[in-house]
Design a protein around this motif. Structure first.
Motif, PDB file in Angstrom:
ATOM      1  N   THR A 281      -9.202   4.558  -5.198  1.00 10.55           N
ATOM      2  CA  THR A 281      -9.751   3.199  -5.129  1.00 10.55           C
ATOM      3  C   THR A 281      -8.734   2.174  -4.660  1.00 10.55           C
ATOM      4  OG1 THR A 281      -9.208   2.882  -7.472  1.00 10.55           O
ATOM      5  CG2 THR A 281     -11.449   3.647  -6.946  1.00 10.55           C
ATOM      6  N   SER A 282      -7.582   2.602  -4.098  1.00 15.37           N
ATOM      7  CA  SER A 282      -6.606   1.609  -3.641  1.00 15.37           C
ATOM      8  C   SER A 282      -5.593   2.240  -2.711  1.00 15.37           C
ATOM      9  CB  SER A 282      -5.869   0.973  -4.832  1.00 15.37           C
ATOM     10  OG  SER A 282      -5.059   1.928  -5.485  1.00 15.37           O
ATOM     11  N   TYR A 283      -4.885   1.358  -1.976  1.00 16.78           N
ATOM     12  CA  TYR A 283      -3.774   1.765  -1.132  1.00 16.78           C
ATOM     13  C   TYR A 283      -2.849   0.570  -0.990  1.00 16.78           C
ATOM     14  CZ  TYR A 283      -0.889   2.759   2.896  1.00 16.78           C
ATOM     15  OH  TYR A 283       0.198   2.921   3.713  1.00 16.78           O
ATOM     16  N   ASP A 284      -1.536   0.800  -0.961  1.00 17.59           N
ATOM     17  CA  ASP A 284      -0.593  -0.302  -0.732  1.00 17.59           C
ATOM     18  C   ASP A 284       0.605   0.169   0.059  1.00 17.59           C
ATOM     19  OD1 ASP A 284       1.346   0.825  -2.567  1.00 17.59           O
ATOM     20  OD2 ASP A 284       0.188  -0.018  -4.212  1.00 17.59           O
ATOM     21  N   ARG A 285       1.359  -0.790   0.576  1.00 16.33           N
ATOM     22  CA  ARG A 285       2.566  -0.530   1.368  1.00 16.33           C
ATOM     23  C   ARG A 285       3.671  -1.421   0.827  1.00 16.33           C
ATOM     24  NH1 ARG A 285       5.186   2.096   6.036  1.00 16.33           N
ATOM     25  NH2 ARG A 285       3.105   2.843   6.538  1.00 16.33           N
ATOM     26  N   ARG A 286       4.895  -0.890   0.770  1.00 11.75           N
ATOM     27  CA  ARG A 286       6.050  -1.633   0.266  1.00 11.75           C
ATOM     28  C   ARG A 286       6.912  -2.130   1.425  1.00 11.75           C
ATOM     29  NH1 ARG A 286       3.521   0.944  -3.581  1.00 11.75           N
ATOM     30  NH2 ARG A 286       4.268   0.911  -5.722  1.00 11.75           N
ATOM     31  N   PHE A 287       7.281  -3.417   1.370  1.00 18.29           N
ATOM     32  CA  PHE A 287       8.059  -4.063   2.428  1.00 18.29           C
ATOM     33  C   PHE A 287       9.391  -4.526   1.859  1.00 18.29           C
ATOM     34  CE2 PHE A 287       3.708  -4.402   3.831  1.00 18.29           C
ATOM     35  CZ  PHE A 287       3.768  -4.232   5.204  1.00 18.29           C
ATOM     36  N   ARG A 288      10.506  -4.005   2.408  1.00 18.55           N
ATOM     37  CA  ARG A 288      11.832  -4.448   1.977  1.00 18.55           C
ATOM     38  C   ARG A 288      12.251  -5.748   2.641  1.00 18.55           C
ATOM     39  NH1 ARG A 288      16.285  -1.143   3.134  1.00 18.55           N
ATOM     40  NH2 ARG A 288      17.328  -2.249   1.451  1.00 18.55           N
ATOM     41  N   HIS A 289      11.768  -6.004   3.852  1.00 17.65           N
ATOM     42  CA  HIS A 289      12.158  -7.195   4.601  1.00 17.65           C
ATOM     43  C   HIS A 289      11.022  -8.215   4.591  1.00 17.65           C
ATOM     44  CE1 HIS A 289      14.824  -4.105   6.342  1.00 17.65           C
ATOM     45  NE2 HIS A 289      15.666  -5.090   6.490  1.00 17.65           N
ATOM     46  N   PRO A 290      11.350  -9.500   4.717  1.00 19.15           N
ATOM     47  CA  PRO A 290      10.307 -10.520   4.835  1.00 19.15           C
ATOM     48  C   PRO A 290       9.792 -10.623   6.265  1.00 19.15           C
ATOM     49  CG  PRO A 290      12.455 -11.569   4.884  1.00 19.15           C
ATOM     50  CD  PRO A 290      12.705 -10.090   4.673  1.00 19.15           C
ATOM     51  N   GLY A 291       8.629 -11.237   6.396  1.00 15.18           N
ATOM     52  CA  GLY A 291       8.162 -11.673   7.709  1.00 15.18           C
ATOM     53  C   GLY A 291       7.330 -10.716   8.504  1.00 15.18           C
ATOM     54  N   ALA A 292       7.148  -9.481   8.053  1.00 14.32           N
ATOM     55  CA  ALA A 292       6.400  -8.520   8.858  1.00 14.32           C
ATOM     56  C   ALA A 292       4.920  -8.891   8.941  1.00 14.32           C
ATOM     57  CB  ALA A 292       6.553  -7.114   8.286  1.00 14.32           C
ATOM     58  N   GLU A 293       4.382  -8.774  10.130  1.00 15.65           N
ATOM     59  CA  GLU A 293       2.938  -8.917  10.318  1.00 15.65           C
ATOM     60  C   GLU A 293       2.286  -7.600   9.893  1.00 15.65           C
ATOM     61  OE1 GLU A 293       1.029 -10.669  14.066  1.00 15.65           O
ATOM     62  OE2 GLU A 293       0.839  -8.503  14.340  1.00 15.65           O
ATOM     63  N   HIS A 294       1.250  -7.691   9.073  1.00 13.87           N
ATOM     64  CA  HIS A 294       0.658  -6.473   8.506  1.00 13.87           C
ATOM     65  C   HIS A 294      -0.860  -6.508   8.626  1.00 13.87           C
ATOM     66  CE1 HIS A 294      -0.395  -3.867   4.777  1.00 13.87           C
ATOM     67  NE2 HIS A 294      -0.157  -3.073   5.806  1.00 13.87           N
ATOM     68  N   LEU A 295      -1.398  -5.467   9.235  1.00 12.73           N
ATOM     69  CA  LEU A 295      -2.847  -5.278   9.296  1.00 12.73           C
ATOM     70  C   LEU A 295      -3.169  -3.935   8.668  1.00 12.73           C
ATOM     71  CD1 LEU A 295      -5.746  -5.931  10.210  1.00 12.73           C
ATOM     72  CD2 LEU A 295      -5.177  -4.884  12.422  1.00 12.73           C
ATOM     73  N   LEU A 296      -3.951  -3.973   7.589  1.00 15.85           N
ATOM     74  CA  LEU A 296      -4.428  -2.760   6.942  1.00 15.85           C
ATOM     75  C   LEU A 296      -5.940  -2.711   7.098  1.00 15.85           C
ATOM     76  CD1 LEU A 296      -4.402  -0.292   5.064  1.00 15.85           C
ATOM     77  CD2 LEU A 296      -4.392  -1.887   3.113  1.00 15.85           C
ATOM     78  N   GLU A 297      -6.407  -1.667   7.756  1.00 10.95           N
ATOM     79  CA  GLU A 297      -7.850  -1.483   7.868  1.00 10.95           C
ATOM     80  C   GLU A 297      -8.225  -0.174   7.186  1.00 10.95           C
ATOM     81  OE1 GLU A 297      -8.851   0.175  12.113  1.00 10.95           O
ATOM     82  OE2 GLU A 297      -7.628  -1.637  12.381  1.00 10.95           O
ATOM     83  N   VAL A 298      -9.335  -0.214   6.443  1.00 12.86           N
ATOM     84  CA  VAL A 298      -9.803   0.954   5.707  1.00 12.86           C
ATOM     85  C   VAL A 298     -11.182   1.324   6.243  1.00 12.86           C
ATOM     86  CG1 VAL A 298     -10.318   1.942   3.447  1.00 12.86           C
ATOM     87  CG2 VAL A 298      -8.508   0.219   3.676  1.00 12.86           C
ATOM     88  N   HIS A 299     -11.278   2.524   6.759  1.00 15.81           N
ATOM     89  CA  HIS A 299     -12.519   3.014   7.354  1.00 15.81           C
ATOM     90  C   HIS A 299     -13.247   3.901   6.342  1.00 15.81           C
ATOM     91  CE1 HIS A 299     -11.503   1.872  11.597  1.00 15.81           C
ATOM     92  NE2 HIS A 299     -10.298   1.833  11.046  1.00 15.81           N
ATOM     93  N   PHE A 300     -14.373   3.430   5.846  1.00 16.91           N
ATOM     94  CA  PHE A 300     -15.182   4.200   4.906  1.00 16.91           C
ATOM     95  C   PHE A 300     -16.249   4.988   5.670  1.00 16.91           C
ATOM     96  CE2 PHE A 300     -13.733   0.428   2.529  1.00 16.91           C
ATOM     97  CZ  PHE A 300     -13.074   1.046   1.472  1.00 16.91           C
ATOM     98  N   ALA A 301     -16.453   6.223   5.254  1.00 19.40           N
ATOM     99  CA  ALA A 301     -17.481   7.047   5.892  1.00 19.40           C
ATOM    100  C   ALA A 301     -18.856   6.422   5.689  1.00 19.40           C
ATOM    101  CB  ALA A 301     -17.451   8.460   5.309  1.00 19.40           C
ATOM    102  N   ALA A 302     -19.745   6.698   6.618  1.00 17.19           N
ATOM    103  CA  ALA A 302     -21.104   6.158   6.526  1.00 17.19           C
ATOM    104  C   ALA A 302     -21.744   6.568   5.205  1.00 17.19           C
ATOM    105  CB  ALA A 302     -21.940   6.663   7.699  1.00 17.19           C
ATOM    106  N   GLY A 303     -22.370   5.584   4.559  1.00 21.17           N
ATOM    107  CA  GLY A 303     -23.085   5.867   3.323  1.00 21.17           C
ATOM    108  C   GLY A 303     -22.254   5.756   2.066  1.00 21.17           C
ATOM    109  N   VAL A 304     -20.945   5.476   2.192  1.00 24.75           N
ATOM    110  CA  VAL A 304     -20.100   5.361   0.996  1.00 24.75           C
ATOM    111  C   VAL A 304     -19.365   4.018   0.974  1.00 24.75           C
ATOM    112  CG1 VAL A 304     -19.766   7.835   0.615  1.00 24.75           C
ATOM    113  CG2 VAL A 304     -18.262   6.620   2.180  1.00 24.75           C
ATOM    114  N   VAL A 305     -20.037   2.977   1.449  1.00 23.63           N
ATOM    115  CA  VAL A 305     -19.436   1.645   1.458  1.00 23.63           C
ATOM    116  C   VAL A 305     -19.266   1.169   0.017  1.00 23.63           C
ATOM    117  CG1 VAL A 305     -19.691  -0.741   2.196  1.00 23.63           C
ATOM    118  CG2 VAL A 305     -20.462   1.122   3.676  1.00 23.63           C
ATOM    119  N   PRO A 306     -18.085   0.725  -0.371  1.00 23.94           N
ATOM    120  CA  PRO A 306     -17.864   0.281  -1.755  1.00 23.94           C
ATOM    121  C   PRO A 306     -18.619  -0.995  -2.084  1.00 23.94           C
ATOM    122  CG  PRO A 306     -15.933  -0.166  -0.410  1.00 23.94           C
ATOM    123  CD  PRO A 306     -16.851   0.651   0.449  1.00 23.94           C
TER     124      PRO A 306
END
Length: 307
Positions: A237-262
């Motif tokens: 039910t979750s995902y995260d990323r750890r950043f040591r440096h400041p300023g990074a541009e971050h795009l996280l997209e999560v693709h759910f299979a058809a029929g299992v939209v949360p």
């Protein structure tokens, strides 16, 4: 040789480096003027109870990594005596952000981003590149896929990095699986290669050291692409990323299979592993659900969802 025995022009050059940094240049000059090779320095450090490998010494003098752990800082103090330098001559440079290395943005330690007793920390610190500060992430695009059983299946990553010091050799990436005993696998790379991978099966971690296909000059950018495959088949039910440096541009997209939209999704940020959640935002669960951030501080950024 002791500092007073160094010829006057070389002594001035070394004194200037000790006064202004960066640490890597000051260490390099001090070693050169001492007449001691890295193997002999290693022997002296071993004898003093402050062991450091010749590889690590080489990384310190070239600026690839810098001493940060307590045992490394103790070794630097011993080095000052071995090299005939005044006490704290090198350690004072390390007290400055990144040892005075030009253009390197402030980075936080791994201990801030993982639980204090996380077993992955010992693995991270076994990588000489784990404390790398010469390669900074400018942009990070992650594409996470969830199948019809609600389990994570794969993570595709595309990074844009910039060299802020030379030489640039590697960066370390970490991924945690959903279930102990079945860690993810690194299945492909593009524009880079994995030179070392360590797996902690029981806690479910994989740690990989990635090297760009070519060396980068200061200011140059490069693209790194890599893909992990999850192997546990357990709903998450979750995902995260750890950043040591400041300023990074971050795009996280999560693709759910058809029929299992949360039912719902939320983006969030933490300053540290034990810190409170900040910037919690509602996210549309329509696939791909996504969160975007730019210019943020170091920390943890992620998304969670509810079925």
């Amino acid at each position: 040789m002791p500092l007073f025995a160094v010829p006057e022009p070389a002594r001035r050059e070394l004194a200037h480096a000790l006064a202004t940094g960066p640490f890597s240049r000051a260490l390099t000059l001090a070693i050169d003027h001492s007449g001691l090779g890295l193997a002999r320095l290693k022997g002296r450090l071993d004898a003093a109870g402050a062991p450091v490998s010749t590889t690590t010494l080489s990384y310190w003098r070239t600026g690839r990594t810098r001493p940060e752990r307590p045992e490394s800082l103790r070794a630097v103090s011993v080095l000052e005596g071995v090299l005939g330098l005044p006490a704290d001559a090198l350690t004072a440079l390390l007290a400055r952000p990144h040892g005075g290395e030009p253009g390197v943005s402030a980075a936080v330690r791994w201990e801030r981003l993982w639980e204090p007793r996380a077993r992955v920390l010992s693995v991270l610190h076994s990588f000489d590149a784990a404390d790398e500060t010469s390669l900074v992430v400018l942009s990070l695009h992650e594409s996470l896929h969830v199948d019809a059983s609600r389990a994570l299946t794969r993570l595709r990553v595309r990074e844009v990095v910039r060299a802020v010091a030379e030489p640039v050799q590697a960066k370390v990436v970490v991924l945690r699986g959903c279930t102990p005993g079945r860690p993810p696998r690194l299945v492909s790379t593009r524009y880079c290669q994995a030179v070392r991978t360590e797996v902690q099966a029981e806690p479910g971690f994989i740690v990989s050291e990635l090297v760009p296909h070519r060396a980068l000059a200061v200011g140059e950018t490069a693209i790194l692409e890599y893909e992990f495959e999850y192997c546990d088949g357990v709903p998450d039910t979750s995902y995260d990323r750890r950043f040591r440096h400041p300023g990074a541009e971050h795009l996280l997209e999560v693709h759910f299979a058809a029929g299992v939209v949360p039912v719902s999704c939320q983006g969030y940020r933490l300053d540290s592993s034990g810190g409170p959640e900040r910037e919690v935002t509602a996210v549309s669960p329509v696939s791909p659900a996504h969160v975007f951030s730019s210019g943020g501080p170091p920390g943890i950024r992620g998304m969670r969802w509810r079925w």
